[in-house]
Structure formats: structure tokens, C-alpha cells
Motif scaffolding. Structure first.
Motif, PDB file in Angstrom:
ATOM      1  N   SER A   6      -3.986   0.129  -0.744  1.00 17.90           N
ATOM      2  CA  SER A   6      -4.095  -1.331  -0.822  1.00 17.90           C
ATOM      3  C   SER A   6      -5.485  -1.853  -0.525  1.00 17.90           C
ATOM      4  O   SER A   6      -5.826  -2.977  -0.926  1.00 17.90           O
ATOM      5  CB  SER A   6      -3.083  -1.979   0.142  1.00 17.90           C
ATOM      6  OG  SER A   6      -3.334  -1.582   1.470  1.00 17.90           O
ATOM      7  N   SER A   7      -6.312  -1.074   0.179  1.00 18.46           N
ATOM      8  CA  SER A   7      -7.673  -1.536   0.466  1.00 18.46           C
ATOM      9  C   SER A   7      -8.678  -1.034  -0.566  1.00 18.46           C
ATOM     10  O   SER A   7      -9.562  -1.782  -1.005  1.00 18.46           O
ATOM     11  CB  SER A   7      -8.110  -1.097   1.866  1.00 18.46           C
ATOM     12  OG  SER A   7      -8.068   0.310   1.990  1.00 18.46           O
ATOM     13  N   VAL A  12      -7.111  -5.892   1.298  1.00 24.68           N
ATOM     14  CA  VAL A  12      -7.490  -5.536   2.665  1.00 24.68           C
ATOM     15  C   VAL A  12      -6.465  -6.071   3.659  1.00 24.68           C
ATOM     16  O   VAL A  12      -6.082  -5.393   4.617  1.00 24.68           O
ATOM     17  CB  VAL A  12      -8.898  -6.080   3.000  1.00 24.68           C
ATOM     18  CG1 VAL A  12      -9.199  -5.926   4.485  1.00 24.68           C
ATOM     19  CG2 VAL A  12      -9.955  -5.360   2.175  1.00 24.68           C
ATOM     20  N   THR A  13      -5.990  -7.292   3.425  1.00 24.54           N
ATOM     21  CA  THR A  13      -4.993  -7.887   4.316  1.00 24.54           C
ATOM     22  C   THR A  13      -3.676  -7.116   4.257  1.00 24.54           C
ATOM     23  O   THR A  13      -3.013  -6.911   5.281  1.00 24.54           O
ATOM     24  CB  THR A  13      -4.758  -9.365   3.950  1.00 24.54           C
ATOM     25  OG1 THR A  13      -6.007 -10.053   3.937  1.00 24.54           O
ATOM     26  CG2 THR A  13      -3.832 -10.041   4.953  1.00 24.54           C
ATOM     27  N   SER A  19      -3.527  -3.990   3.649  1.00 21.59           N
ATOM     28  CA  SER A  19      -3.791  -2.741   4.365  1.00 21.59           C
ATOM     29  C   SER A  19      -3.668  -2.937   5.872  1.00 21.59           C
ATOM     30  O   SER A  19      -3.238  -2.023   6.588  1.00 21.59           O
ATOM     31  CB  SER A  19      -5.183  -2.205   4.015  1.00 21.59           C
ATOM     32  OG  SER A  19      -6.205  -2.988   4.611  1.00 21.59           O
ATOM     33  N   THR A  41       0.504  -9.549  -1.749  1.00 20.27           N
ATOM     34  CA  THR A  41      -0.797  -9.861  -2.351  1.00 20.27           C
ATOM     35  C   THR A  41      -0.691 -11.052  -3.304  1.00 20.27           C
ATOM     36  O   THR A  41      -1.633 -11.842  -3.417  1.00 20.27           O
ATOM     37  CB  THR A  41      -1.361  -8.640  -3.100  1.00 20.27           C
ATOM     38  OG1 THR A  41      -0.386  -8.156  -4.036  1.00 20.27           O
ATOM     39  CG2 THR A  41      -1.732  -7.537  -2.125  1.00 20.27           C
ATOM     40  N   SER A  71      -9.386  -8.539  -3.804  1.00 16.30           N
ATOM     41  CA  SER A  71      -9.842  -7.485  -2.893  1.00 16.30           C
ATOM     42  C   SER A  71      -9.527  -7.841  -1.445  1.00 16.30           C
ATOM     43  O   SER A  71      -9.114  -6.979  -0.654  1.00 16.30           O
ATOM     44  CB  SER A  71     -11.345  -7.245  -3.054  1.00 16.30           C
ATOM     45  OG  SER A  71     -12.075  -8.435  -2.828  1.00 16.30           O
ATOM     46  N   ILE A 124      -2.649   1.972   3.369  1.00 15.08           N
ATOM     47  CA  ILE A 124      -3.979   1.423   3.659  1.00 15.08           C
ATOM     48  C   ILE A 124      -4.998   1.912   2.635  1.00 15.08           C
ATOM     49  O   ILE A 124      -5.781   1.131   2.090  1.00 15.08           O
ATOM     50  CB  ILE A 124      -4.427   1.819   5.074  1.00 15.08           C
ATOM     51  CG1 ILE A 124      -3.596   1.077   6.113  1.00 15.08           C
ATOM     52  CG2 ILE A 124      -5.903   1.521   5.298  1.00 15.08           C
ATOM     53  CD1 ILE A 124      -3.832   1.545   7.514  1.00 15.08           C
TER      54      ILE A 124
END
Length: 410
Positions: free
Chosen positions: A154-155, A253-254, A256, A237, A249, A151
Motif C-alpha cells: 500500500s505504500s 501511505v495512510t 500502510s 484509499t 500516494s 505496508i
């Protein structure tokens, strides 16, 4: 009563300290993967070429996993965790100055060595200090650290990368890894495990592993998990940005949120298996595989042909991560039940050979299918059906060993 409660608190704190190693590793590795759309643009590479990063990262795991596992059996989990995290931190710093994508691939090959030390160190540490009836949930707690690190990586890394460049973003993950190595040095002091009464050589341990039929049946589980988890973390991603039009970006978030599912899924399904399924690892693994297969088919036949809102995709990503990550913790729990503390490092190394072999072969192949067909629909179908086939073979093959893969009800 008080001593038992204190022991539980002590064990929990040790597990949480161990999880910092996975936080360090996965924030770097998953963060880099989450920035692949930015790196893809920077170097002008295809999806198949981008998938080669995972291939090179896990190639060293295939070549060296058995040997690093044996090293962990010799030096113990503490030195293994600290050393592995320091390797990852140092090599992430070197990523920031790589002039060519081919150089990044070489660094990925070296980074995989650090990961090959961390995983058997964690597994050996758990099996040495946790009762078999609580190993699944304990594995879940420690492996949840991978989700937390994922998280963070990746975020935050894609967000930093969009504004300051992906190289600057990697400085953050490298710094975090150095901090985690320091924490492990200061706080992780597990009780020394008793010396085995009979010393054995690496060759003798390897022969014991190879002659165990359950090891070969577990290899099917390793390949299935490598295909599902390895491909999702490297291609998700790219799927979100290429097929669904997400910004890098937002795609990070997705991803994460997918990791959040993993954080909850690992200990949750570990607890369910220990508490309600009588630690029946065979049923637990196969049940998880059915849900993972279903999720891949939903992505292929429902998401891609449809037009769904971003919140729906995020909820689906959470559920996907819930099941996909849980298989990793359950796999190593099952392995510990089979091989015991003495052989856990070597056993983990053997298991990682199969898991990472699928991570080496899978991502470029899945990326190639996506490049040829124009989207990820066929790629998801191939992964889902492959997982179903492999896990069904495991379930059938372990029928006569089923009594060894669960706790005695008495």
C-alpha cells in the motif's frame, strides 16, 4: 533450560518463515487495492464497480474454501504455502497485461484460489506445533506478516504507480511473491505431523464440522470480520482520496499506517489474551469488536464532519488497524481451540466461506451507499452497527459454551 530456550527460538523462526507467505499475498492484494484510485481513473469506473474486485477475489474463496481446506489437511502446510504463493505470483503477472477491468475481475477470481490455500496452511501449521496456551500470540506473529505485506504494497505500489503506471507497480509485487515462494521452499521444513490413527473421508469430516454448534456461532465472527476488514482494505484509499482529498500516494501511505497498526495489534492482543485473560477467546473477540465498532462511528461522526490535519488522520488510522486486524488472528486461534489439528484445514475452509461471503457482498454494497449519499459516512455507520449486532449475537449464543472458549485456570 537451554533446550526449552532453543525450542522457543526454533518455533519463533518457523513462525517468521511462515509469515513470509502472508507478506507475499498481502503485498500483492493490498497493493492492488491501494492503487484502486489510479485504476479507477484508468478504466473510468465508479466506487461500486471498484468494490467488485474484492467481490470477485473472495468469490472463489466462498466456492472453494472448504475443498482447499481439505486439500491442506491432506498435503500439509508446507506444500500448501508454497503452492498458494506461486499461484498469487503468477496471476499478479497476468494482471499487468489485462486490457479491460472485466479481465481484472476474472483474474481476481483465480487469485482468490491461491489465498484460499495459504490461510488454512498457516492455521494448520500453527496448531500442529504450538501449545494452546501460546496460540493467540503465535497466530498474531504470523498474521502480522499480512500487515508487513500490506505496508509494502500500500505504500510502495501507489508511489510506483503514480510515476510509472499501476501495471509496472504490480511487477514489483509479483517478483516479491516469487522470492517468498523460494524462501519457503528453502527454509520451511516443519516436523511431520503424526498420521491420524483413523482415516476419515471428506464427507465425514464435513459432517463433524456441521454438527458442531460452535462452528455456526463462529460464522457470525467471520461475517463481522469480513465486513470490517474487507471493506476497510478495499474502500479506505477511495475514502481518503474522494472524501478527504488525499493524493493517491498519500492515501497509500495512510493505508500502510493502518497496516502497521495491524502488525502490532495481532501479536499484542494475542499476548494479552493468552497472558492476562486466561486465553478467554470469547471475551477477547467481543472486546475487540466493541473497539472496532467505536472506530467506525468515530470515522462517521467525528472525522467526516470535521476538518482534521493529515497527522491526526494517520494516528487514527494506526489505532483503527490496531483493533481491526487483531480480530482475524483471534478468530483463527479460537477456531483451532474448537476443532483441533486434525480438522483445522477443513474448519478454516468453512470459516472462510462466511468471512469471504461478507467480503463478496460487502464492498460493492458499501461502495453503492457511498455513491448514492456522496460520502462514506453512512457506509461507516452501516459497517459499525452490523459488526456490533453480529458480535453481540455471538457473545450471547456462546454463553453456555464459555468454558470451552478459555483455558482451564487450574
Amino acid at each position: 533450560m537451554k533446550s526449552r530456550a532453543a525450542n522457543k527460538v526454533g518455533t519463533l523462526s518457523t513462525l517468521l518463515i511462515m509469515s513470509t507467505a502472508y507478506i507475499a499475498v498481502f503485498s500483492s492484494v493490498q497493493g492492488f487495492k491501494a492503487m484502486l484510485p489510479l485504476i479507477q481513473q484508468d478504466f473510468g469506473i465508479s466506487s461500486a464497480q471498484a468494490g467488485l474486485y474484492s467481490t470477485f477475489f473472495f468469490a472463489s474463496g466462498v466456492l472453494l474454501a472448504i475443498f482447499t481446506g481439505r486439500i491442506v489437511d491432506t498435503i500439509g502446510p508446507r506444500k500448501g504455502l508454497i503452492g498458494g504463493v506461486l499461484v498469487i505470483a503468477s496471476l499478479m503477472l497476468m494482471h499487468t497485461v489485462a486490457p479491460l477491468f472485466s479481465v481484472l475481475l476474472g483474474l481476481a477470481l483465480l487469485s482468490g484460489v491461491g489465498f484460499s490455500v495459504v490461510t488454512p496452511s498457516i492455521n494448520k501449521g500453527i496448531i500442529e506445533m504450538v501449545d494452546p496456551s501460546k496460540r493467540a500470540v503465535s497466530n498474531g506473529i504470523v498474521h502480522a506478516g499480512g500487515g508487513i505485506g500490506g505496508i509494502l504494497g500500500s505504500s510502495l505500489l501507489p508511489l510506483i504507480g503514480e510515476h510509472y503506471g499501476w501495471r509496472t507497480a504490480l511487477l514489483f509485487s509479483a517478483s516479491l511473491a516469487f522470492v517468498m515462494a523460494l524462501l519457503l521452499t528453502k527454509l520451511f521444513h516443519p516436523a511431520s505431523s503424526p498420521e491420524p490413527s483413523e482415516k476419515t473421508t471428506f464427507k465425514e469430516d464435513l459432517v463433524v464440522m456441521i454438527k458442531n454448534p460452535l462452528i455456526w456461532l463462529m460464522s457470525l465472527v467471520g461475517i463481522a470480520i469480513g465486513l470490517s476488514l474487507g471493506n476497510m482494505t478495499i474502500h479506505y484509499t477511495l475514502f481518503l482520496t474522494g472524501d478527504l482529498g488525499f493524493r493517491p500516494s498519500l492515501a497509500g501511505v495512510t493505508l500502510s499506517i493502518f497496516m502497521v497498526g495491524g502488525i502490532l495489534g495481532n501479536p499484542t492482543f494475542g499476548y494479552i489474551n493468552d497472558r492476562f485473560l486466561n486465553s478467554n477467546r470469547r471475551i477477547g473477540l467481543y472486546g475487540l469488536s466493541l473497539m472496532v465498532t467505536l472506530m467506525f462511528l468515530v470515522m462517521a461522526f467525528v472525522v467526516l464532519p470535521g476538518d482534521f490535519s493529515t497527522p491526526f488522520i494517520m494516528v487514527l488510522s494506526f489505532v483503527f488497524g490496531l483493533f481491526t486486524f487483531a480480530g482475524m488472528g483471534m478468530m483463527f486461534t479460537t477456531l483451532g481451540d474448537i476443532v483441533g489439528a486434525k480438522y483445522m484445514g477443513t474448519g478454516t475452509g468453512i470459516m472462510l466461506v462466511f468471512t469471504r461471503l461478507s467480503m463478496v457482498v460487502g464492498p460493492p454494497l458499501i461502495g453503492y451507499i457511498a455513491d448514492v449519499t456522496g460520502d462514506y459516512q453512512m457506509s461507516f455507520i452501516v459497517i459499525g452497527l452490523s459488526v456490533l449486532l453480529l458480535m453481540t449475537l455471538f457473545y450471547i449464543g456462546t454463553f453456555k459454551y464459555r468454558h470451552l472458549l478459555k483455558r482451564d485456570a487450574s
